[in-house]
Design a protein around this motif. Structure first.
Motif, short mmCIF file in Angstrom:
data_model
loop_
_atom_site.label_atom_id
_atom_site.label_comp_id
_atom_site.label_asym_id
_atom_site.label_seq_id
_atom_site.Cartn_x
_atom_site.Cartn_y
_atom_site.Cartn_z
N ALA A 37 0.83 -1.20 0.00
CA ALA A 37 0.00 0.00 0.00
C ALA A 37 0.87 1.26 0.00
CB ALA A 37 -0.90 0.00 1.22
N THR A 38 0.31 2.33 -0.54
CA THR A 38 1.03 3.60 -0.60
C THR A 38 1.39 4.09 0.79
OG1 THR A 38 -0.28 4.12 -2.56
CG2 THR A 38 0.95 5.92 -1.57
N LYS A 39 0.49 3.92 1.75
CA LYS A 39 0.74 4.35 3.12
C LYS A 39 1.91 3.58 3.72
CE LYS A 39 -1.48 4.73 7.62
NZ LYS A 39 -2.73 4.53 8.37
N ARG A 40 1.94 2.27 3.45
CA ARG A 40 3.02 1.43 3.98
C ARG A 40 4.38 1.85 3.40
NH1 ARG A 40 3.25 -5.09 3.05
NH2 ARG A 40 5.29 -5.45 3.96
N LYS A 41 4.40 2.11 2.10
CA LYS A 41 5.65 2.53 1.45
C LYS A 41 6.10 3.90 1.96
CE LYS A 41 3.98 1.62 -2.71
NZ LYS A 41 3.85 1.42 -4.17
#
Length: 65
Positions: A37-41
């Motif tokens: 996910a973008t948030k995780r990255k």
């Protein structure tokens, strides 16, 4: 007695701050990024300090006393 060599990967991975702490970057950010996910990255982007449990090992790799 020969000189002790620094671990080649460790000198590229870790940096020593002015106060003597060892800085590191987050893992899991090198490949297979499409399924993450973008948030995780975004959270993996930042850096942190090496934990005290791993500090002795990293210092040994960097030949710090």
């Amino acid at each position: 007695m020969p000189k002790v060599k620094t671990h080649s990967r460790a000198k590229k991975t870790f940096t020593v701050t002015g106060s003597g702490k060892i800085k590191r970057f987050s893992a899991y950010k090198s490949h297979l990024l499409t399924k993450k996910a973008t948030k995780r990255k975004r959270h993996l982007r930042g850096s942190g300090l090496v934990d005290k449990t791993n500090l002795d090992m990293v210092k040994r790799l960097l030949v710090l006393r």
